[in-house]
Scaffold this motif. Structure first.
Motif, mmCIF file in Angstrom:
data_model
loop_
_atom_site.group_PDB
_atom_site.id
_atom_site.type_symbol
_atom_site.label_atom_id
_atom_site.label_comp_id
_atom_site.label_asym_id
_atom_site.label_seq_id
_atom_site.Cartn_x
_atom_site.Cartn_y
_atom_site.Cartn_z
ATOM 1 N N ASP A 1 0.828 -1.216 0.000
ATOM 2 C CA ASP A 1 0.000 0.000 0.000
ATOM 3 C C ASP A 1 0.858 1.260 0.000
ATOM 4 O OD1 ASP A 1 -2.077 -1.715 -0.081
ATOM 5 O OD2 ASP A 1 -2.818 -1.330 1.944
ATOM 6 N N ASN A 2 1.960 1.228 0.765
ATOM 7 C CA ASN A 2 2.858 2.394 0.768
ATOM 8 C C ASN A 2 3.480 2.605 -0.608
ATOM 9 O OD1 ASN A 2 2.377 2.976 3.377
ATOM 10 N ND2 ASN A 2 4.148 1.831 4.171
ATOM 11 N N GLU A 3 3.831 1.490 -1.271
ATOM 12 C CA GLU A 3 4.403 1.604 -2.623
ATOM 13 C C GLU A 3 3.407 2.273 -3.563
ATOM 14 O OE1 GLU A 3 7.171 1.196 -4.285
ATOM 15 O OE2 GLU A 3 8.233 0.557 -2.483
ATOM 16 N N ILE A 4 2.163 1.819 -3.482
ATOM 17 C CA ILE A 4 1.143 2.374 -4.395
ATOM 18 C C ILE A 4 0.949 3.864 -4.111
ATOM 19 C CG2 ILE A 4 -1.323 2.309 -4.974
ATOM 20 C CD1 ILE A 4 -1.126 -0.777 -4.807
ATOM 21 N N VAL A 5 0.902 4.233 -2.832
ATOM 22 C CA VAL A 5 0.726 5.651 -2.488
ATOM 23 C C VAL A 5 1.869 6.471 -3.086
ATOM 24 C CG1 VAL A 5 0.771 7.299 -0.569
ATOM 25 C CG2 VAL A 5 -0.674 5.271 -0.433
ATOM 26 N N SER A 6 3.095 5.934 -3.019
ATOM 27 C CA SER A 6 4.220 6.710 -3.564
ATOM 28 C C SER A 6 4.120 6.818 -5.096
ATOM 29 C CB SER A 6 5.568 6.116 -3.128
ATOM 30 O OG SER A 6 5.841 4.974 -3.889
ATOM 31 N N ARG A 7 3.476 5.831 -5.735
ATOM 32 C CA ARG A 7 3.336 5.897 -7.213
ATOM 33 C C ARG A 7 2.278 6.908 -7.650
ATOM 34 N NH1 ARG A 7 7.208 2.131 -8.867
ATOM 35 N NH2 ARG A 7 7.966 1.422 -6.871
ATOM 36 N N PHE A 8 1.290 7.171 -6.803
ATOM 37 C CA PHE A 8 0.352 8.255 -7.141
ATOM 38 C C PHE A 8 1.133 9.566 -7.236
ATOM 39 C CE2 PHE A 8 -3.078 5.579 -5.031
ATOM 40 C CZ PHE A 8 -3.786 5.352 -6.186
ATOM 41 N N SER A 9 2.025 9.785 -6.263
ATOM 42 C CA SER A 9 2.813 11.030 -6.280
ATOM 43 C C SER A 9 3.758 11.039 -7.475
ATOM 44 C CB SER A 9 3.695 11.172 -5.047
ATOM 45 O OG SER A 9 2.976 10.934 -3.927
ATOM 46 N N TYR A 10 4.362 9.890 -7.767
ATOM 47 C CA TYR A 10 5.284 9.804 -8.913
ATOM 48 C C TYR A 10 4.564 10.238 -10.198
ATOM 49 C CZ TYR A 10 7.723 7.591 -12.835
ATOM 50 O OH TYR A 10 8.328 7.354 -14.054
ATOM 51 N N LEU A 11 3.348 9.724 -10.390
ATOM 52 C CA LEU A 11 2.621 10.060 -11.633
ATOM 53 C C LEU A 11 2.245 11.544 -11.657
ATOM 54 C CD1 LEU A 11 0.317 6.912 -12.058
ATOM 55 C CD2 LEU A 11 2.335 7.498 -13.408
ATOM 56 N N MET B 1 -13.527 0.646 -2.209
ATOM 57 C CA MET B 1 -12.612 -0.140 -1.378
ATOM 58 C C MET B 1 -11.175 0.401 -1.470
ATOM 59 S SD MET B 1 -11.859 -4.001 -2.418
ATOM 60 C CE MET B 1 -10.155 -4.469 -2.476
ATOM 61 N N TYR B 2 -10.777 0.763 -2.697
ATOM 62 C CA TYR B 2 -9.410 1.278 -2.886
ATOM 63 C C TYR B 2 -9.314 2.743 -2.455
ATOM 64 C CZ TYR B 2 -8.351 -3.059 -5.325
ATOM 65 O OH TYR B 2 -8.156 -4.381 -5.629
ATOM 66 N N LYS B 3 -10.423 3.457 -2.589
ATOM 67 C CA LYS B 3 -10.403 4.861 -2.157
ATOM 68 C C LYS B 3 -10.192 4.919 -0.641
ATOM 69 C CE LYS B 3 -12.983 9.155 -2.337
ATOM 70 N NZ LYS B 3 -13.209 9.481 -0.955
ATOM 71 N N ASP B 4 -10.867 4.024 0.066
ATOM 72 C CA ASP B 4 -10.705 3.991 1.532
ATOM 73 C C ASP B 4 -9.263 3.641 1.911
ATOM 74 O OD1 ASP B 4 -13.340 4.559 1.660
ATOM 75 O OD2 ASP B 4 -13.992 2.526 2.193
ATOM 76 N N LYS B 5 -8.692 2.744 1.138
ATOM 77 C CA LYS B 5 -7.331 2.291 1.432
ATOM 78 C C LYS B 5 -6.288 3.385 1.201
ATOM 79 C CE LYS B 5 -6.189 -2.338 0.118
ATOM 80 N NZ LYS B 5 -5.729 -2.900 1.352
ATOM 81 N N PHE B 6 -6.461 4.123 0.083
ATOM 82 C CA PHE B 6 -5.397 5.046 -0.333
ATOM 83 C C PHE B 6 -5.735 6.521 -0.131
ATOM 84 C CE2 PHE B 6 -4.895 1.308 -3.178
ATOM 85 C CZ PHE B 6 -3.760 0.821 -2.567
ATOM 86 N N GLY B 7 -7.002 6.818 0.174
ATOM 87 C CA GLY B 7 -7.402 8.214 0.342
ATOM 88 C C GLY B 7 -7.202 9.035 -0.923
ATOM 89 N N GLU B 8 -7.264 8.372 -2.052
ATOM 90 C CA GLU B 8 -7.015 9.053 -3.338
ATOM 91 C C GLU B 8 -8.261 8.873 -4.196
ATOM 92 O OE1 GLU B 8 -4.305 11.012 -5.900
ATOM 93 O OE2 GLU B 8 -3.685 10.186 -3.976
ATOM 94 N N ASN B 9 -8.686 9.950 -4.876
ATOM 95 C CA ASN B 9 -9.861 9.836 -5.749
ATOM 96 C C ASN B 9 -9.450 9.565 -7.190
ATOM 97 O OD1 ASN B 9 -12.225 10.384 -4.137
ATOM 98 N ND2 ASN B 9 -11.310 12.420 -3.838
#
Ligand code: SAM
Length: 288
Positions: free
Chosen positions: A27-37, A264-272
């Motif tokens: 989950d931390n990896e995915i969060v960092s990839r939102f910022s990368y993009l 489900m993923y929005k709750d996990k990552f807080g990203e829309n």
């Protein structure tokens, strides 16, 4: 099915792939990839930048979650505009579609969604699709699409072909993709604009020259003038006809599209997932 429902199916598979690679840290990896993009997309016009890298499953998850449904929906809206202008988008039983930079799936999902919305008004019984993308890792996500979709009426043949527009050797010997009735260029021009040292321009010239008469091209991108001007120069030089275009239009996904499918993923990552956007588009046709 809505685009968000289809995206959810792909996301579940990508999440599994990313979990396999990163275990508890996924989950931390995915969060960092939102910022990368997000950071990388702000820098697309910078000539010195590195190409974006989508190889990692966490990056591909972040891309599909955030962008695929909305980009797909914009293409559906463009196909509806084509319909208003020309009647049926596809004139034959077999529709040939080439999606350039189409690895993430937004473009092919859009074509299938459009065909399912207009099933009684388009003559299509078979879709042959070429997904061209330099990132081979996208291949697994969409090539078994027909198993995931309820395509009762349409026979679907999706071919993923690795192709890098900055490497002429990767496209000089490929011909089949040029036979398309419809080419999509969704958020692709901005991605390769700064990498064009002349070679990408040759790709556009080859594409426009060798596409068949009457072929349609759908360009849509993030609204920035520098990308529009660059692309306008290339299609103008090739003598394509502009059927309809707009610069910096505000688009929102159709009312049937509910991002809540991804709760489900929005709750996990807080990203829309991306919804509204300023968009520029060009609907082009090669002379018959
Ligand atoms: C921003 S995404 C757009 C994807 C999709 N069309 C959409 O609208 O969501 C750009 C895509 O172009 C691909 N790409 C980037 N550089 C490329 C190149 N030089 N040749 C071919 N594909 C490339 C990337 O791998 C990525 O899949």
């Amino acid at each position: 099915m809505t685009l968000f429902q289809l995206v959810k199916v792909a996301l579940d598979a990508l999440y599994e792939e990313a979990s396999h690679k990163y275990g508890k840290g996924v989950d931390n990896e995915i969060v960092s990839r939102f910022s990368y993009l997000t950071t990388s997309y702000k820098d697309l016009s910078n000539n010195g930048r590195n190409p974006l890298n989508y190889k990692d499953p966490a990056t591909r998850f972040a891309y599909v979650y955030k962008y695929v449904a909305s980009h797909g929906d914009y293409i559906v809206q463009l196909l509806r505009i084509v319909r208003e202008e020309l009647g049926a988008v596809f004139k034959d039983k077999t529709a040939r579609v080439t999606c350039i930079g189409g690895g993430p799936g937004s473009d092919i999902l859009a074509v299938l969604k459009y065909l399912s919305d207009y099933s009684s008004e388009e003559p299509v019984a078979k879709v042959v699709c070429y997904l061209l993308d330099k990132e081979q890792a996208w291949a697994d996500t969409w090539t078994e699409l027909d198993d995931k979709l309820d395509l009762s009426r349409i026979n679907l043949n999706v071919n993923f072909q690795p192709l890098d527009v900055t490497e002429p050797d990767s496209w000089a010997s490929q011909r089949k993709f040029l036979e398309a009735d419809l080419f999509t260029l969704s958020y692709f021009v901005s991605e390769v604009y700064a990498l064009d040292e002349g070679v990408v321009g040759k790709f556009w010239a080859t594409l426009f020259e060798e596409a068949k008469p009457g072929a349609l091209f759908l360009y849509d991108d993030n609204g920035t003038e520098v990308f529009n001007n660059y692309f306008d120069q290339h299609w103008n030089a090739a003598g394509l006809e502009l059927l309809k275009g707009s610069t910096n239009t505000q688009l929102t996904p159709s009312s049937s599209e509910q991002a809540s499918e991804l709760a489900m993923y929005k709750d996990k990552f807080g990203e829309n997932p991306k919804l509204k956007s300023l968009l520029s588009y060009r609907i082009l046709r090669k002379e018959t």
